[in-house]
Design a protein around this motif. Structure first.
Motif, PDB file in Angstrom:
ATOM      1  N   LEU A  93       0.843  -1.195   0.000  1.00  0.00           N
ATOM      2  CA  LEU A  93       0.000   0.000   0.000  1.00  0.00           C
ATOM      3  C   LEU A  93       0.877   1.244   0.000  1.00  0.00           C
ATOM      4  CD1 LEU A  93      -3.037   0.789   0.244  1.00  0.00           C
ATOM      5  CD2 LEU A  93      -2.667   0.937   2.714  1.00  0.00           C
ATOM      6  N   PRO A  94       0.662   2.184  -0.930  1.00  0.00           N
ATOM      7  CA  PRO A  94       1.470   3.419  -0.944  1.00  0.00           C
ATOM      8  C   PRO A  94       1.249   4.230   0.331  1.00  0.00           C
ATOM      9  CG  PRO A  94       0.328   3.115  -3.036  1.00  0.00           C
ATOM     10  CD  PRO A  94      -0.264   2.124  -2.088  1.00  0.00           C
ATOM     11  N   LEU A  95       2.320   4.504   1.061  1.00  0.00           N
ATOM     12  CA  LEU A  95       2.252   5.260   2.306  1.00  0.00           C
ATOM     13  C   LEU A  95       2.324   6.749   2.002  1.00  0.00           C
ATOM     14  CD1 LEU A  95       2.278   5.384   5.414  1.00  0.00           C
ATOM     15  CD2 LEU A  95       4.767   5.121   5.321  1.00  0.00           C
ATOM     16  N   GLU A  96       1.354   7.488   2.498  1.00  0.00           N
ATOM     17  CA  GLU A  96       1.288   8.927   2.217  1.00  0.00           C
ATOM     18  C   GLU A  96       1.894   9.776   3.326  1.00  0.00           C
ATOM     19  OE1 GLU A  96      -2.862   9.572   1.587  1.00  0.00           O
ATOM     20  OE2 GLU A  96      -2.932   8.373  -0.260  1.00  0.00           O
ATOM     21  N   GLY A  97       2.028   9.240   4.507  1.00  0.00           N
ATOM     22  CA  GLY A  97       2.598  10.007   5.620  1.00  0.00           C
ATOM     23  C   GLY A  97       2.208   9.391   6.942  1.00  0.00           C
ATOM     24  N   GLU A  98       2.637  10.035   8.023  1.00  0.00           N
ATOM     25  CA  GLU A  98       2.294   9.562   9.355  1.00  0.00           C
ATOM     26  C   GLU A  98       2.353  10.730  10.326  1.00  0.00           C
ATOM     27  OE1 GLU A  98       6.105   7.658  11.447  1.00  0.00           O
ATOM     28  OE2 GLU A  98       5.772   6.803   9.448  1.00  0.00           O
ATOM     29  N   ASP A  99       1.615  10.612  11.399  1.00  0.00           N
ATOM     30  CA  ASP A  99       1.759  11.580  12.493  1.00  0.00           C
ATOM     31  C   ASP A  99       1.795  10.827  13.807  1.00  0.00           C
ATOM     32  OD1 ASP A  99      -0.966  11.149  13.442  1.00  0.00           O
ATOM     33  OD2 ASP A  99      -1.633  12.436  11.805  1.00  0.00           O
ATOM     34  N   ARG A 100       2.394  11.478  14.807  1.00  0.00           N
ATOM     35  CA  ARG A 100       2.696  10.769  16.044  1.00  0.00           C
ATOM     36  C   ARG A 100       2.415  11.660  17.237  1.00  0.00           C
ATOM     37  NH1 ARG A 100       7.795   8.941  14.777  1.00  0.00           N
ATOM     38  NH2 ARG A 100       6.816   7.071  13.941  1.00  0.00           N
ATOM     39  N   ALA A 101       1.874  11.070  18.288  1.00  0.00           N
ATOM     40  CA  ALA A 101       1.633  11.774  19.546  1.00  0.00           C
ATOM     41  C   ALA A 101       2.231  10.967  20.688  1.00  0.00           C
ATOM     42  CB  ALA A 101       0.136  11.967  19.784  1.00  0.00           C
ATOM     43  N   VAL A 102       2.799  11.657  21.676  1.00  0.00           N
ATOM     44  CA  VAL A 102       3.439  11.001  22.816  1.00  0.00           C
ATOM     45  C   VAL A 102       2.834  11.554  24.097  1.00  0.00           C
ATOM     46  CG1 VAL A 102       5.623  10.487  23.970  1.00  0.00           C
ATOM     47  CG2 VAL A 102       5.582  10.862  21.490  1.00  0.00           C
ATOM     48  N   GLU A 103       2.494  10.665  25.022  1.00  0.00           N
ATOM     49  CA  GLU A 103       1.970  11.105  26.308  1.00  0.00           C
ATOM     50  C   GLU A 103       2.435  10.164  27.410  1.00  0.00           C
ATOM     51  OE1 GLU A 103      -2.311  10.884  26.540  1.00  0.00           O
ATOM     52  OE2 GLU A 103      -2.365   9.252  25.074  1.00  0.00           O
ATOM     53  N   LEU A 104       2.490  10.688  28.618  1.00  0.00           N
ATOM     54  CA  LEU A 104       2.848   9.890  29.780  1.00  0.00           C
ATOM     55  C   LEU A 104       1.610   9.162  30.274  1.00  0.00           C
ATOM     56  CD1 LEU A 104       5.100   9.218  31.847  1.00  0.00           C
ATOM     57  CD2 LEU A 104       4.251  11.127  33.217  1.00  0.00           C
ATOM     58  N   GLY A 105       1.762   7.881  30.577  1.00  0.00           N
ATOM     59  CA  GLY A 105       0.638   7.097  31.049  1.00  0.00           C
ATOM     60  C   GLY A 105       1.047   6.150  32.152  1.00  0.00           C
ATOM     61  N   SER A 106       0.132   5.273  32.535  1.00  0.00           N
ATOM     62  CA  SER A 106       0.374   4.259  33.565  1.00  0.00           C
ATOM     63  C   SER A 106       0.205   2.882  32.946  1.00  0.00           C
ATOM     64  CB  SER A 106      -0.604   4.433  34.729  1.00  0.00           C
ATOM     65  OG  SER A 106      -0.463   5.706  35.323  1.00  0.00           O
ATOM     66  N   ALA A 107       1.079   1.968  33.308  1.00  0.00           N
ATOM     67  CA  ALA A 107       1.057   0.626  32.726  1.00  0.00           C
ATOM     68  C   ALA A 107      -0.197  -0.129  33.142  1.00  0.00           C
ATOM     69  CB  ALA A 107       2.302  -0.142  33.146  1.00  0.00           C
ATOM     70  N   ARG A 108      -0.916  -0.650  32.153  1.00  0.00           N
ATOM     71  CA  ARG A 108      -2.030  -1.546  32.433  1.00  0.00           C
ATOM     72  C   ARG A 108      -1.479  -2.915  32.844  1.00  0.00           C
ATOM     73  NH1 ARG A 108      -5.076  -1.487  26.875  1.00  0.00           N
ATOM     74  NH2 ARG A 108      -2.964  -2.143  26.335  1.00  0.00           N
TER      75      ARG A 108
END
Length: 253
Positions: free
Chosen positions: A176-191
């Protein structure tokens, strides 16, 4: 200008000891090596065990040490770099990808994931589970949610289950032709399930990296990766994927 009240406060003894211990870790110990017991360390540095314990706890928070059940306190491996802001986009499973496929199944994703993918509320998607290792230790887990429309030729591939099925899904995705990506990072707690995989207690701090891979005008894949907060750092730039930094002097605290 006079000295401020904060500047006049003396450095806590454990904080100075932490610096001395950190230098010893760099010069005398190797990754994975077990530290001497608290009594011996306290005697070596001429401090009370309570002071030593405070310094060790701080080094553990900074990712320099790890307390492993049934093993003891060991020297932690270099932090894994989590690349953000890169302009180089590749599908999961592409050449050079250091993640290891674990298994794959078809299931209805959480509502928030379905909304991001634009799939129906009851529509099953391929869920690929992967792991990220550093110095023989698992430092991250990942769930990839992939709609059937993103891998239309998958039914012709004979990969019934497990890691083989996961690799087959990711191989098909490369078409599949990849057009791009975006990314978000957040602090969380391990399930609970992530905590077991990462050898952490439930509720331990983790970094959750959510990545949308874009194709055909929408979200073709959604990745949710959970990293141990004590083993990773954010990196910025154009380097693709995840890197491991082996120089302990480059670690972030």
């Amino acid at each position: 200008m006079g000295t401020t009240q904060l500047e006049s406060v003396p450095e806590p003894k454990y904080w100075h000891l932490k610096t001395v211990l950190s230098e010893a870790l760099d010069s005398e110990f190797s990754v994975g090596e077990i530290l001497p017991n608290e009594r011996d360390l306290a005697a070596r540095f001429g401090v009370a065990r309570a002071t030593l314990r405070q310094a060790l706890e701080q080094l553990e928070l900074e990712g320099r040490l790890q307390r492993r059940r049934g093993v003891g306190t060991t020297v932690a491996p270099p932090r894994v770099g989590v690349a953000v802001g890169t302009r180089q986009h590749v599908w999961p499973g592409a050449a050079g990808d250091a993640w290891q496929p674990v298994d794959s199944a078809q299931a209805v994703p959480p509502a928030a994931v379905a909304a991001a993918l634009g799939t129906g509320a009851d529509e099953a998607v391929h869920t690929v589970r992967r792991s990220r290792m550093s110095h023989g230790q698992q430092v991250a887990t990942e769930l990839l949610y992939i709609p059937a429309a993103s891998v239309p030729g998958l039914t012709a591939i004979d990969a019934p289950s497990g890691a083989a099925r996961a690799r087959a899904v990711l191989r098909e995705l490369q078409h599949l032709p990849l057009e791009g990506e975006d990314r978000a990072v957040e602090l969380g707690s391990a399930r609970a399930d992530d905590a077991r995989a990462l050898d952490r207690l439930p509720g331990s701090p983790v970094l959750v990296v959510t990545t949308r891979f874009l194709a055909q005008g929408g979200t073709a894949v959604l990745s949710v990766a959970t990293y141990r907060a004590d083993t990773c750092r954010l990196t910025f730039g154009d380097s693709a994927g995840v890197e491991i930094h082996h120089d302990p002097r480059q670690r972030a605290s």
